[in-house]
Scaffold this active site. Sequence first.
Site, PDB file in Angstrom:
ATOM      1  N   LYS A  36       2.887  -1.983 -15.229  1.00 51.77           N
ATOM      2  CA  LYS A  36       3.868  -2.322 -16.277  1.00 51.77           C
ATOM      3  C   LYS A  36       3.817  -1.324 -17.418  1.00 51.77           C
ATOM      4  CE  LYS A  36       3.786  -7.305 -15.493  1.00 51.77           C
ATOM      5  NZ  LYS A  36       2.462  -7.922 -15.352  1.00 51.77           N
ATOM      6  N   ARG A 106       0.771  -8.928 -21.898  1.00 52.12           N
ATOM      7  CA  ARG A 106       0.750  -9.013 -20.430  1.00 52.12           C
ATOM      8  C   ARG A 106      -0.452  -8.260 -19.862  1.00 52.12           C
ATOM      9  NH1 ARG A 106       6.503  -8.424 -21.364  1.00 52.12           N
ATOM     10  NH2 ARG A 106       7.657  -9.978 -20.167  1.00 52.12           N
ATOM     11  N   GLY A 115      -3.800 -14.516  -9.743  1.00 47.18           N
ATOM     12  CA  GLY A 115      -5.094 -15.030 -10.169  1.00 47.18           C
ATOM     13  C   GLY A 115      -5.481 -14.533 -11.536  1.00 47.18           C
ATOM     14  N   MET A 117      -4.531 -13.559 -15.639  1.00 45.81           N
ATOM     15  CA  MET A 117      -3.619 -14.001 -16.677  1.00 45.81           C
ATOM     16  C   MET A 117      -2.381 -13.146 -16.605  1.00 45.81           C
ATOM     17  SD  MET A 117      -3.766 -14.043 -20.740  1.00 45.81           S
ATOM     18  CE  MET A 117      -2.306 -13.001 -20.823  1.00 45.81           C
ATOM     19  N   ARG A 362      14.840  -1.380 -12.474  1.00 45.88           N
ATOM     20  CA  ARG A 362      14.156  -1.249 -11.183  1.00 45.88           C
ATOM     21  C   ARG A 362      15.198  -0.955 -10.117  1.00 45.88           C
ATOM     22  NH1 ARG A 362      12.621  -7.610 -11.500  1.00 45.88           N
ATOM     23  NH2 ARG A 362      14.754  -8.298 -11.877  1.00 45.88           N
ATOM     24  N   HIS A 478      10.948 -15.887  25.882  1.00 46.04           N
ATOM     25  CA  HIS A 478      11.903 -15.337  26.839  1.00 46.04           C
ATOM     26  C   HIS A 478      13.301 -15.273  26.245  1.00 46.04           C
ATOM     27  CE1 HIS A 478      14.827 -15.712  30.175  1.00 46.04           C
ATOM     28  NE2 HIS A 478      14.040 -14.807  30.725  1.00 46.04           N
ATOM     29  N   SER A 787       2.740   4.218  29.338  1.00 52.02           N
ATOM     30  CA  SER A 787       3.669   3.522  28.458  1.00 52.02           C
ATOM     31  C   SER A 787       2.963   2.251  28.000  1.00 52.02           C
ATOM     32  CB  SER A 787       4.958   3.194  29.207  1.00 52.02           C
ATOM     33  OG  SER A 787       5.823   2.491  28.342  1.00 52.02           O
ATOM     34  N   CYS A 854       6.789   0.641  25.186  1.00 51.47           N
ATOM     35  CA  CYS A 854       7.987  -0.051  25.642  1.00 51.47           C
ATOM     36  C   CYS A 854       7.903  -1.552  25.396  1.00 51.47           C
ATOM     37  CB  CYS A 854       8.248   0.236  27.116  1.00 51.47           C
ATOM     38  SG  CYS A 854       6.963  -0.382  28.206  1.00 51.47           S
ATOM     39  N   TYR A 874       7.314   8.958  22.654  1.00 50.73           N
ATOM     40  CA  TYR A 874       8.566   8.217  22.508  1.00 50.73           C
ATOM     41  C   TYR A 874       8.321   6.737  22.260  1.00 50.73           C
ATOM     42  CZ  TYR A 874       7.970   6.548  27.324  1.00 50.73           C
ATOM     43  OH  TYR A 874       7.493   5.951  28.450  1.00 50.73           O
TER      44      TYR A 874
END
Lengths: 904, 904
Positions: A36, A106, A115, A117, A362, A478, A787, A854, A874
Amino acid sequence: MSCGEDTGTHTHKWVYAFGDGRADGHAGMKELLGGKGANLAEMSRLGLPVPPGFTISTEVCTWFYRHDRRYPDTLVAEVEAALGAIEQSLGARFGDRDLPLLVSVRSGARASMPGMMDTVLNLGINDATVEGLIRRSGDPRFAYDSYRRFLQMYGNVVLNLDHHLFEDILEAYKHGRGVTLDTELGVDDWHAVVGRYQSMITDRLGTPFPQDPRAQLWGAIGAVFGSWMNQRAITYRRLHDIPEDWGTAVTVQAMVFGNMGEDCATGVAFTRSPATGENVFYGEYLVNAQGEDVVAGIRTPQSLTVAGKGDGAGDKPAMEETMPAVYRELAEIRCRLERHYRDMQDIEFTVQQGRLFILQTRNGKRTAAAALKIAVDLAAEGVVTQEEALGRLEPTALDQLLHPTLDPKATKTVIGRGLPASPGASAGRIVFTADVAEKSAERGEQVILCRVETSPEDIHGMHAAAGILTTRGGMTSHAAVVARGMGRTCVVGASGLRIDHRAGVLMAGAHHLAEGDVITLDGSSGEVMLGEVPTIAPALTGDFATLMGWADHARRLVVRTNAETPQDAATARKFGAEGIGLCRTEHMFFDADRIVAVREMIIADTPEERRAALAKIAPMQTRDFADLFRIMAGFPVTIRLLDPPLHEFLPHSEAEIAEVADAAGVDPQCVHQRAIQLAEANPMLGHRGCRLGITFPEIYETQARAIFRAAAEVDRETGATVMPEIMIPLAATRRELEVLKALIDRVAAEEREATGRTVPYLVGTMIELPRAALRAAELAEVAEFFSFGTNDLTQTTFGISRDDSASFLPDYQRLGIVARDPFVTLDTDGVGELLSIAVARGRAVRPDLKIGICGEHGGDPASIRFCESIGLDYVSCSPFRVPIARLAAAQAVQDGTGDRREDR
Amino acid sequence: MSCGEDTGTHTHKWVYAFGDGRADGHAGMKELLGGKGANLAEMSRLGLPVPPGFTISTEVCTWFYRHDRRYPDTLVAEVEAALGAIEQSLGARFGDRDLPLLVSVRSGARASMPGMMDTVLNLGINDATVEGLIRRSGDPRFAYDSYRRFLQMYGNVVLNLDHHLFEDILEAYKHGRGVTLDTELGVDDWHAVVGRYQSMITDRLGTPFPQDPRAQLWGAIGAVFGSWMNQRAITYRRLHDIPEDWGTAVTVQAMVFGNMGEDCATGVAFTRSPATGENVFYGEYLVNAQGEDVVAGIRTPQSLTVAGKGDGAGDKPAMEETMPAVYRELAEIRCRLERHYRDMQDIEFTVQQGRLFILQTRNGKRTAAAALKIAVDLAAEGVVTQEEALGRLEPTALDQLLHPTLDPKATKTVIGRGLPASPGASAGRIVFTADVAEKSAERGEQVILCRVETSPEDIHGMHAAAGILTTRGGMTSHAAVVARGMGRTCVVGASGLRIDHRAGVLMAGAHHLAEGDVITLDGSSGEVMLGEVPTIAPALTGDFATLMGWADHARRLVVRTNAETPQDAATARKFGAEGIGLCRTEHMFFDADRIVAVREMIIADTPEERRAALAKIAPMQTRDFADLFRIMAGFPVTIRLLDPPLHEFLPHSEAEIAEVADAAGVDPQCVHQRAIQLAEANPMLGHRGCRLGITFPEIYETQARAIFRAAAEVDRETGATVMPEIMIPLAATRRELEVLKALIDRVAAEEREATGRTVPYLVGTMIELPRAALRAAELAEVAEFFSFGTNDLTQTTFGISRDDSASFLPDYQRLGIVARDPFVTLDTDGVGELLSIAVARGRAVRPDLKIGICGEHGGDPASIRFCESIGLDYVSCSPFRVPIARLAAAQAVQDGTGDRREDR
């Protein structure tokens, strides 16, 4: 810069100021200022009107813990100086009862960390300054409400008083006043509540709530540093491998208010349209309002621009009209931000008494279509390079562009929800069996096939259906795999629905739907809706082609497809597939015109009977392969020999049994017996893959012959280069490959003799068992390519059946045991190590070993990144995933280490 | 010594003679002389009357191939000299028509090697010397039969003429003579056949069969060297990693004849009884006979010793009486051989005209009982050390000593054959269901439970039965594993049999057996026999205890047992188990008195319902554990939390469903629905193991509580140290262990609070998934011990379901794809690497990590050797395997590298 033991005694810089177009820090100083703090510094350095503030660096945190929770001597003076600068900039003063300065405090670690502050807002309010706030805003109710919120937040996170202590007081007060909603309370009520809060704090802590803003400030700073070492933060760091000595920074920033009168406002702006990507300034604002009013939607916001008026935002005056000077400044900032951050920005702003403040900017969220247009446009405008443009698209978002989507304006009645297994939106009539699906489709009806789960015998029905809905199964069940392959909309595991296919009823809560009733599936969200919800057709614009071209230029990995039908192969070619990485021959066996012969083959008791049945199938297989070779001319086609457990093909019904018995000329009782004999306890680990080829060599022989005949035929016919790669599935040992390669080589020689044509071919294996990965060196002595069948490899490495995982994987994801479904995104730690081992050992023996993947992971971007990192040749994926894979492969090259995208 | 390029021109020793109590070589020269040559040299050097001969060294083979298949210059002279020495020793001459010397020619590589030329006997016979042979033997038929055999053997292996060429001639001749058996042919017939063989050879080769014995000899020598490079030998070497440059030796040895008159004999002797191990001289001989006559069994052999007369060998005169001098020499050699080879010897001898020749001596085969007695006796006699004695026993042979065995004298009618799944021999009445088995056993009947396969619901019937027979499944099928655990005789996968349990018939070919018919099972051979075959009860003599004591002294690995019933635990203690390595809690769940509650738990829809059902089970589990803790006081007890897929427990029959519905107070239809819902496609990879603990934490909580309560109870009662080790099954990730260890630790704390007793305990995990092995470092951060569940790990590493492997594993073994069933003997290459990885990674994180194995492999000697080599702390096996494991663990220490025993 590291923080030595003695720096506390030197003049060391601990505090980094920002605001008024200047900053001590910048975006690159995350380690020192936290995420920040670094971002605020960057915006300020850009000259943006950021509310002024300062950041106490992470080094203070480290010093603090090394010195028994004390601060460096010079810290107080530095904070005071920074505070003074804020006061000067805003003309307000901390603790001043006329023009009080309020700040937010902050925490800011390098990465956001649950967790710790988080935030205290409105710090600086006390019994005196609240009066100034009233005067400045003209809204006493707002001022006292802010005060009690501050007490509550501060009391909780700084003073460690439990939430319920405050809530109890408020409830009791409302009860006493006979009201139930906060909105029913007025200024006096809030004033009273503030008093009761303060009393409670005094009671609990023995000392009153600190009225001194400086005491409040140091309390909040101490709470941030203290929270670095609380139990939740420690646990989180341990789980995420965050070193303790990183420390946290603390950012203190002036509060600004958009609700101090008619010259105040608050709003949100996008530098381009987040819906379409068009290069127009887009945004909304509310006069005299707080940021949360925009979010809450109580008042209808107005458009920033005149052009944007009427487009949902009503036709109240645009900011362009009401605050022209501020608007001009904002429009100018829009351009500056896009140039600087080189991406479409989502900007939060507030106007306080005519002065514009930018609170946050942002990268803006956008639709897939917008993302594509923005990326291509930014590259065309020279703002980003083509390579960068490629990095701006989430590859999976492309899926939305390839399928129809629900019309976002349509209303819908959601009656159930499952896993979004295959994208697209489809409406149709409910059918419960594959046969009815096929018949209805023949009549030209759109149908949705609804099943508890699907099996290979439903394939014709799935093909005929517009969408598939199951109540069981996961993302790689499937139904899901086949539907993605076919590009059918699919929702699986909709466990809230119940299908009683005998009764012909789909039950969704109170809705009882019958065959013929219409439903709509959204395969991208997993929603099941009543009736027909309108959809929008995909429009593959020129931008899509442009971006794909860039991706092809950038990537190293070849992208192939998993396909066995001519339709799928042709679709995949259209989407840019460079060959077939997996042709599952068993999928060719379920067609109605051959299933009887296949079943005959399976129930055969002797090789001779089996050969007789295979002789019927052989010419069909030859035709199948010839079709694929024609479509994929010039590209390799990997054909996996028969893989699945034979019993998948077994006849079940009496009619099927009779049909097979008839064709084979045996007694139905025989067929029935054989079916029982072939049933397996764990078919996934059973008599399948090359085990079939070993025990029934005539099956693989027939398939190999069909391949060589088809190749010779296409070669003769077209002269095109046909490159079959014959893949032996489920090997665990070198010897299996030796035996089967010898068989294939023999058939090749015989066919060469018979046809006079030499078909160049490779024989390789799927690596889909842990043992195969470990023994890759041995396998590579025989196999000419590998493969990775990562579906099966994931199943065996984890010992999880994808068909059965639905009963516990949701709990596993909820408890953080697995971050992502390992059947969707490759488990790089476990399965991935086996891949790395196999690549290293295989190439050590055969340096030119061709290696691909694959499994379903071949179409998953994160998994593709891993494939790039371990040097595969590949990836192969279902046709509709091909564009995603092309883009992901391009990004993977850019990522290099493969880590960057995870941070986005 | 290596053979350089030029040694052919130096005076290098190529030929090594032996005989007459002397030899150029010895047993240590296998590399140079081959196995046979070195052994013959050793015997000769010992002073034994070995028929004289010589060995042409392997260096000649190497030289031969390096010099275009020529021999070193000096070889002929060396061979001539060696031949001369043989002639002198025997007073016979090569090619002499009165006293012809005949020799054998054999190949001799370091290891016996199929595919190479093996043996040519009777070399030296020709048309002239055959007459001398007639004169010496007085048996012209024998002489011509020997001649034609020599022609056939030489023609085939040296001259490369196909077998059938000789067979066709013989068949045609017999046809012409109108006879069918060789024995019907007389001297003239064989003379005629010899003539036809010679004509055929001349026709085929264009030159006549060599009459010159020296030409015959060099032909045979050349054939041996040539066969080193034939295709089969090359393939064999490649498959077995035998280097080509090892080469082969050629051994030439004088033939001696036991059939040259009444002063001739041939026989076999054992230095101790191979049946009992008693220290008595045991053997048989035949006067005026060839070695093959003893084997053929046409004549009844006579005893060597007077004491041995009448014991099967009839009461014809013993050699001790008929040839006292030769007998004395043989008896003296008996002692010398045992002293030298330090083990019981099996000796082949021939007496030629009053002169004793020792043809061969080797370690004699023996029964398990004999092996035990001999090993212990030899150590007591000081011939071997205790450590060596331990190495003399095949650990698995001990199994024979622990169970009844078939009376070897009994006749038997074998009607089927399966896998020898659990040793012992049992007869009983056929029953087809577990319930009938139990009822029959209650009536005091011995029964054999016959099933297609068994499931956990058959456990009570298996317990009640004397033996179990299945027609499906492999060595680690449910039936096999459970039967071994219980020590029940078991034959599985007897696929030639068919069981129709509805019709109540067991079909074995023509035999149709009904319930109540008697059969006998031999669990050591896999045979199924008709009727009751008599058996012999086991007698655990003092020798057994003695040897076990030595083993315990020698071994490093701790041996535990897999047990869950008090009976099994007590049996295992009796056999020397040092704790429980695997208590499968699910096996405790099938008892009739709790299965209903277990089923109630499973069909529960909510945690509350599940808790209610668990509350009924909890006190029973506590009692179970308390019983085990009492029996194993002072030893660790590893309790695996619930592991199997829940649906194993589901009710199937209407009656069971009704019972559960009644107990749970729900509709039977509900129970039925839930059963369908819980069914899985691949239960082995499904919702089981710690996945149950994650999704239904109340199950593990109940089990953990039962463990701590039982431990506290036994501690309070007896003061004995109770050491529970709680094992979490099927973990794949650290997080699973974290979640479940936290649960266990919480329960431990609660029980400590409640009972006031601190139970020391460990929490660990089973490593049974490839991912767990790979991520062992992470798991060891949480787990305090590892136990390798190698059954499941083998299943997942190979992707083979042990329940379904029977359909292809036999083919796999036949084709040499897997040398041994990987569910019996650990696959060290694949699964073993995962074990090594897990040990290394686990101990790197937690150096004191306790690591054991509790799969079936924990009782397999070869696997135990591997466990020793990778440094495990313990092995755990079924009770009846404990003695085997103790011995195997001792041998593993001695083996060091773990390779030696494979060579034996």
